[in-house]
Write an enzyme that holds these catalytic residues in place. Structure first.
Site, PDB file in Angstrom:
ATOM      1  N   ILE A  93       0.834  -1.159   0.193  1.00 25.85           N
ATOM      2  CA  ILE A  93       0.073   0.155   0.050  1.00 25.85           C
ATOM      3  C   ILE A  93       0.899   1.437   0.079  1.00 25.85           C
ATOM      4  CG2 ILE A  93      -1.848   1.265   1.334  1.00 25.85           C
ATOM      5  CD1 ILE A  93      -2.564  -1.581   0.091  1.00 25.85           C
ATOM      6  N   GLU A  94       1.975   1.189   0.794  1.00 25.23           N
ATOM      7  CA  GLU A  94       2.710   2.311   0.803  1.00 25.23           C
ATOM      8  C   GLU A  94       3.510   2.794  -0.319  1.00 25.23           C
ATOM      9  OE1 GLU A  94       2.977   4.644   3.282  1.00 25.23           O
ATOM     10  OE2 GLU A  94       1.674   3.764   4.694  1.00 25.23           O
ATOM     11  N   SER A  95       4.291   1.783  -0.863  1.00 24.87           N
ATOM     12  CA  SER A  95       5.244   1.986  -1.949  1.00 24.87           C
ATOM     13  C   SER A  95       5.191   0.987  -2.931  1.00 24.87           C
ATOM     14  CB  SER A  95       6.498   2.004  -1.358  1.00 24.87           C
ATOM     15  OG  SER A  95       7.018   0.671  -0.854  1.00 24.87           O
ATOM     16  N   TYR A 198      -7.592   3.997   3.538  1.00 22.49           N
ATOM     17  CA  TYR A 198      -6.125   3.250   3.692  1.00 22.49           C
ATOM     18  C   TYR A 198      -6.264   1.907   4.187  1.00 22.49           C
ATOM     19  CZ  TYR A 198      -1.202   2.774   5.660  1.00 22.49           C
ATOM     20  OH  TYR A 198       0.128   2.454   5.732  1.00 22.49           O
TER      21      TYR A 198
END
Length: 488
Positions: A93-95, A198
């Site tokens: 999800i982040e990167s 998120y």
């Protein structure tokens, strides 16, 4: 200069330090599924996120294939702490599991640490390395942070919201709901859209991994086995040489060691570099047999504030090398006390960089004083080169190239406008400037209002026709009025 023999510390570091690498599952995906522990979120947002991935199979394939190098280590570290394996999916999800990822908010690495949070969790950020990119250091820091957030909120979904939004923001949202007698679950809190989506994104990735066939997605076969091992370095070594000794490409080496941002890895801090298992063995053997210098770079302390061109001239190196190696921006001076990385002298007299410099070196800049007068040139019909312009006006070709966003060997097209900054007035401009000033003065000079006299015969009376000499003429002024004037 020959390389020193391999030290006992290095020899120990090259040994396999993994206690148990026996696979317990057919692949890493089975291991992840077995460790799921966060309650499911039944939300339309999770289904929307899943459909977003489903419609982008190429993106999912690149993301999961990239994770091949890092996923085992992440899962292992998560399970060492007794944490849910969903957290090992968070870098998706982040990167998209890219340790080189950078956001517009200056968050960096797989776990997307901003500078302040990175410093709070002891991630080194200096001119030689950025541990926010380190696979080992950033994973350890991220799990510390997530554990602290869980201890604070007692709920993994809320802890993840805080990881994205900040614990202070989540605390205020919870306090607001409590003050208004509202529920304080994830979906009940007032939060930005990015945070609201998120955890549903993580739930979507979890759903896809739980049942990839349901979503028509094929996951790569990643074994439940370590991809890399860590090797401790005690002497400076060039990145290109380390990759060569490990029988790896530089790109593959950097993908496992993105924290080291310079062309050399400094040994003073005993850094751990990552290599695939077979390559680590090859590296140990090649390092033992290597007789040349391990590093061709050293550090230099800048004694006075000066421009990169001046410093390069002092050090007798290329200005381009100095700028590129140290990421020096345009129109910036290097401040006194800064440290720059430069090539070692050919005689090999430069020693390895000290621990004090490796830990504390900074590179600080000051804006250039106004670089003189800005001039805009128009290239003639035959064109011109960057080097030609630089030579004509006694400037650095690199500066001219940077001012005009081109290369040192670039060519300016016919009619192109070229910007330069000069501290003097080149003689070539003097005549042109005077001519231009005369033209501007002439254009701005007020026009003298003159009366235009138009003489033309005017018949004033029928009786005058018999005497052609006795005629009248009119005077036409600028205001279009006619004044009769008798001809004398």
């Amino acid at each position: 200069m020959a390389s020193a023999p391999i030290t006992p510390t290095e020899q120990t570091a090259l040994q396999d330090d993994t206690k148990d690498i026996t696979p317990q599952y057919t692949n890493i995906w089975q291991r992840i599924r077995a460790g799921f522990a966060i309650p499911e979120m039944d939300s339309p947002l999770a289904e929307q996120a899943a459909q977003w991935y489903v419609t982008r199979p190429d993106y999912v394939a690149r993301m999961t294939e990239r994770a091949r190098k890092y996923l085992y280590y992440t899962v292992q570290e998560v399970q060492k702490r007794g944490m849910p394996t969903e957290l090992a999916l968070l870098p998706f999800i982040e990167s998209a599991y890219n340790p080189d990822a950078r956001s517009v908010a200056h968050a960096v690495g797989m776990w997307q640490f901003i500078p302040s949070t990175g410093k709070h969790y002891n991630l080194k950020q200096n001119m030689f390395q950025d541990d926010r990119r380190s696979v080992l250091a950033s994973t350890n820091a991220a799990l510390d942070y997530l554990q602290n957030l869980y201890n604070m909120f007692g709920n993994w979904q809320i802890a993840l919201a805080a990881y994205n939004w900040g614990e202070g923001s989540v605390q205020r949202a919870i306090a607001y709901n409590k003050a208004h007698n509202l529920p304080v679950d994830y979906q009940d809190l007032r939060m930005p859209n990015e945070t609201r989506n998120y955890y549903p994104k993580l739930q979507a990735v979890k759903d896809i991994i739980s049942d990839p066939q349901k979503y028509g997605i094929t996951l790569p076969d990643i074994p439940d086995h370590p991809y890399f091992k860590a090797v401790t370095i005690t002497r400076d070594i060039d990145v290109t040489l380390a990759a060569k000794l490990a029988d790896m490409t530089v790109a593959e080496f950097r993908s496992l060691n993105p924290a080291y941002t310079k062309p050399v890895i400094l040994g003073a801090t005993n850094p751990r570099i990552l290599m695939p298992y077979d390559n680590a063995t090859h590296f140990a053997q090649a390092l033992q047999a290597y007789n040349g210098p391990l590093s061709t770079w050293t550090a230099y302390a800048v004694k006075s504030t000066q421009s990169p061109m001046q410093l390069a001239h002092t050090l007798d190196i290329s200005e381009a090398v100095l700028r590129d190696t140290n990421d020096i921006p345009v129109r910036q001076l290097i401040k006194a006390g800064s440290t720059v990385l430069i090539p070692k002298a050919e005689d090999g007299s430069n020693k390895n960089v000290s621990a004090a410099i490796a830990e504390n070196a900074v590179l600080a800049f000051a804006p250039e004083a106004p670089p003189g007068r800005r001039m805009v040139l128009k290239v003639g019909k035959y064109g011109d080169s960057v080097q030609g312009v630089a030579h004509r006006y006694h400037l650095s070709p690199l500066q001219v190239a940077q001012w005009n966003r081109t290369s040192e060997r670039g060519i300016f097209r016919k009619g192109q406008f070229v910007t330069i900054y000069v501290t003097h007035t080149p003689r070539i401009f003097v005549a042109e400037r005077k001519a231009e000033q005369r033209r501007v003065v002439a254009e701005r000079k007020p026009q003298v209002k003159r009366r235009t006299i138009v003489r033309k015969p005017t018949k004033v009376a029928e009786r005058q026709r018999s005497n052609p000499k006795d005629l009248h003429y009119s005077v036409q002024t600028r205001d279009k009025r006619l004044i009769d004037v008798a001809q004398q």
